[in-house]
Motif scaffolding. Structure first.
Motif, PDB file in Angstrom:
ATOM      1  N   LEU A  16       1.256  -0.976  -0.198  1.00 15.52           N
ATOM      2  CA  LEU A  16      -0.040  -0.522   0.303  1.00 15.52           C
ATOM      3  C   LEU A  16       1.185   0.975   0.098  1.00 15.52           C
ATOM      4  CD1 LEU A  16      -2.843  -0.769   2.643  1.00 15.52           C
ATOM      5  CD2 LEU A  16      -2.746  -1.102  -0.021  1.00 15.52           C
ATOM      6  N   SER A  17       1.649   0.381  -0.771  1.00 15.01           N
ATOM      7  CA  SER A  17       3.419   2.588  -0.966  1.00 15.01           C
ATOM      8  C   SER A  17       3.474   2.647   0.284  1.00 15.01           C
ATOM      9  CB  SER A  17       2.263   3.882  -1.880  1.00 15.01           C
ATOM     10  OG  SER A  17       1.316   3.111  -3.018  1.00 15.01           O
ATOM     11  N   LYS A  18       3.853   2.085   0.861  1.00 17.45           N
ATOM     12  CA  LYS A  18       4.649   2.324   2.446  1.00 17.45           C
ATOM     13  C   LYS A  18       5.538   1.189   2.954  1.00 17.45           C
ATOM     14  CE  LYS A  18       2.841   4.216   7.560  1.00 17.45           C
ATOM     15  NZ  LYS A  18       3.573   5.591   6.749  1.00 17.45           N
TER      16      LYS A  18
ATOM     17  N   LEU B 199      -2.658   4.158   8.158  1.00 16.43           N
ATOM     18  CA  LEU B 199      -2.486   4.363   7.387  1.00 16.43           C
ATOM     19  C   LEU B 199      -4.413   5.214   7.553  1.00 16.43           C
ATOM     20  CD1 LEU B 199      -3.091   0.560   6.313  1.00 16.43           C
ATOM     21  CD2 LEU B 199      -1.813   2.616   5.046  1.00 16.43           C
TER      22      LEU B 199
ATOM     23  N   GLY C  25      -8.128   5.920   6.265  1.00 14.60           N
ATOM     24  CA  GLY C  25      -9.508   5.301   5.457  1.00 14.60           C
ATOM     25  C   GLY C  25     -11.099   5.680   5.726  1.00 14.60           C
TER      26      GLY C  25
ATOM     27  N   GLN D 159     -11.971   2.276   3.444  1.00 11.98           N
ATOM     28  CA  GLN D 159     -11.750   1.987   2.306  1.00 11.98           C
ATOM     29  C   GLN D 159     -10.132   3.190   2.470  1.00 11.98           C
ATOM     30  OE1 GLN D 159     -12.882   0.927  -0.942  1.00 11.98           O
ATOM     31  NE2 GLN D 159     -10.760   1.554  -1.690  1.00 11.98           N
ATOM     32  N   THR D 160      -9.192   2.729   2.168  1.00 10.43           N
ATOM     33  CA  THR D 160      -8.622   3.574   2.285  1.00 10.43           C
ATOM     34  C   THR D 160      -7.884   3.569   0.399  1.00 10.43           C
ATOM     35  OG1 THR D 160      -6.133   1.122   1.995  1.00 10.43           O
ATOM     36  CG2 THR D 160      -6.456   2.158   4.413  1.00 10.43           C
ATOM     37  N   ASN D 161      -6.835   4.147  -0.105  1.00 15.20           N
ATOM     38  CA  ASN D 161      -6.697   4.752  -1.102  1.00 15.20           C
ATOM     39  C   ASN D 161      -6.299   3.609  -2.001  1.00 15.20           C
ATOM     40  OD1 ASN D 161      -6.280   7.678  -0.531  1.00 15.20           O
ATOM     41  ND2 ASN D 161      -4.012   7.863  -0.062  1.00 15.20           N
ATOM     42  N   ASP D 162      -5.976   2.629  -1.681  1.00 17.19           N
ATOM     43  CA  ASP D 162      -5.334   1.873  -2.427  1.00 17.19           C
ATOM     44  C   ASP D 162      -6.090   0.506  -1.975  1.00 17.19           C
ATOM     45  OD1 ASP D 162      -3.750   3.162  -3.979  1.00 17.19           O
ATOM     46  OD2 ASP D 162      -2.378   2.685  -2.408  1.00 17.19           O
ATOM     47  N   TYR D 163      -6.987   0.073  -1.048  1.00 22.84           N
ATOM     48  CA  TYR D 163      -7.387  -1.684  -0.283  1.00 22.84           C
ATOM     49  C   TYR D 163      -8.533  -0.919   0.453  1.00 22.84           C
ATOM     50  CZ  TYR D 163      -7.087  -5.826   1.345  1.00 22.84           C
ATOM     51  OH  TYR D 163      -7.464  -6.776   1.584  1.00 22.84           O
ATOM     52  N   THR D 164      -9.528  -2.200   0.201  1.00 18.76           N
ATOM     53  CA  THR D 164     -10.999  -2.053   1.276  1.00 18.76           C
ATOM     54  C   THR D 164     -10.785  -2.649   2.556  1.00 18.76           C
ATOM     55  OG1 THR D 164     -12.507  -1.477  -0.425  1.00 18.76           O
ATOM     56  CG2 THR D 164     -13.116  -2.037   1.562  1.00 18.76           C
TER      57      THR D 164
ATOM     58  N   TYR E  79     -13.815   9.306   9.172  1.00 23.69           N
ATOM     59  CA  TYR E  79     -12.664   8.905   8.624  1.00 23.69           C
ATOM     60  C   TYR E  79     -11.783   8.458  10.229  1.00 23.69           C
ATOM     61  CZ  TYR E  79      -8.766  11.152   6.683  1.00 23.69           C
ATOM     62  OH  TYR E  79      -7.654  11.015   5.741  1.00 23.69           O
TER      63      TYR E  79
END
Length: 347
Positions: free
Chosen positions: A256-258, A292, A294, A311-316, A330
């Motif tokens: 997840l880009s991290k 993260l 979401g 829901q985060t930027n790239d994944y549920t 949030y």
């Protein structure tokens, strides 16, 4: 001191026509072990049980019982009894006569038969039911009688083919506990077949996860749940968040880009991996402690916890938590290193 093997399955394969149902299976089962064959329909678990019991012959391989090859022996010559999902009790015989049936075939004395049947009824908590008609019993009581009838012959191994499948959920859970107590009380090997993950994790000493005729993983319930060896096991046992990742180096995984710290090691540098995180292992935290962020999409109340989709930027994410956040909230998420499990990608 290691327990001796009661059964060894050696290079076991089984074909029905052109269908390969078991594919070169190797497995040992120890004395006094409660071992469960777990997997989806068609994975080969019942076929394995039937081969052990002598109801099917393998296409290749052999079954060894206490050091002796019993592959060709018929069921009645094996020190193994079976309890089927359909209990196959005799409706024209009462409870006592059903349990005593095998002892009468062996021409045991009336005194010995009475003593053993009485012991079995006490073991399955049905003392005083001797004269009851089988059809007057509940499903759970019939199941206990079927187990008593199998155990009274003092087998060294008891095979159980989804014996709780016909029971309602509450009774099923009660019988899981009872079955484990019985196994510990009589001190024999139980080999159990089920597709129910919770049932396998609740009762077993050892779980054998199967798929498409092959063993996917063998381990204790804790190992199977916490340390799945591949994507199939992670998805089949419980619920999982499974993400694509890169193992940068020992104890460092990227997804997840991290970058996240983990406890895994022994991978190649920058090896592509699957990252498994259980829903209960994702913490909901304040933003200043979060790794993260979401938005909560859905919330379901499950009794002991809330099940949320975040829901985060790239994944549920699927998250189980005792903290409830309303849909639209949030939220911050945190995953500690011990709760990140890294697996090699399947080839």
């Amino acid at each position: 001191m290691a327990k001796v093997h009661t059964i060894d399955l050696i290079n076991l394969s089984k074909k029905f026509g052109e269908d390969l149902v078991l594919d070169n299976m190797n497995l040992y089962i120890r004395q006094n072990e409660f071992l469960t064959l777990l997997g989806p329909s068609g994975c080969g678990k019942t076929t394995t049980l039937r081969i052990i019991g002598g109801f099917e012959n393998p296409t290749e391989g052999k079954v060894v019982f206490e050091g002796n090859d019993i592959t060709g022996l018929p069921p009645y010559l094996r020190q193994i009894n079976t309890v089927f999902q359909r209990y196959a009790l005799f409706p024209h015989l009462n409870v006592f006569e059903n349990i005593a049936f095998g002892l009468k075939i062996k021409k045991k004395s009336n005194e010995e038969i009475k003593k053993k049947v009485t012991q079995m009824l006490e073991l399955v908590n049905l003392a005083g039911f001797e004269k009851r008609n089988i059809e007057s019993l509940s499903g759970g009581q019939q199941q206990r009688i079927a187990i008593a009838r199998a155990l009274v012959n003092e087998p060294k191994v008891l095979l159980l083919d989804e014996p709780l499948g016909a029971l309602d959920l509450k009774l099923r859970k009660e019988m899981q506990i009872e079955l484990k107590k019985m196994q510990q009380s009589v001190g024999i090997t139980f080999i159990y077949v089920t597709h129910d993950q919770e049932e396998a994790l609740t009762m077993s000493d050892t779980v054998v996860v199967m798929d498409k005729g092959k063993i996917q993983q063998i381990g204790t319930p804790i190992d199977i749940y916490n340390e799945p060896q591949n994507r199939f096991v992670a998805q089949f046992i419980g619920e999982s968040n499974i993400l694509d990742g890169i193992m940068e180096k020992d104890f460092k995984v990227w997804f997840l880009s991290k970058e996240f710290i983990c406890v895994d090691k022994g991978f190649d540098k920058d090896e592509k991996v699957d990252v498994v995180i259980r829903p209960e292992d994702v913490e909901i935290v304040e933003e200043d402690k979060a790794q993260l962020m979401g938005i909560v999409k859905n919330v379901l109340f499950k009794g002991v916890h809330y099940e949320m989709e975040v829901q985060t930027n790239d994944y549920t994410w699927k998250i189980h938590s005792t903290i409830m956040k309303d849909a639209g909230s949030y939220v911050g998420l945190r995953i500690v290193p011990d709760n990140i499990h890294v697996m090699r990608k399947e080839k």
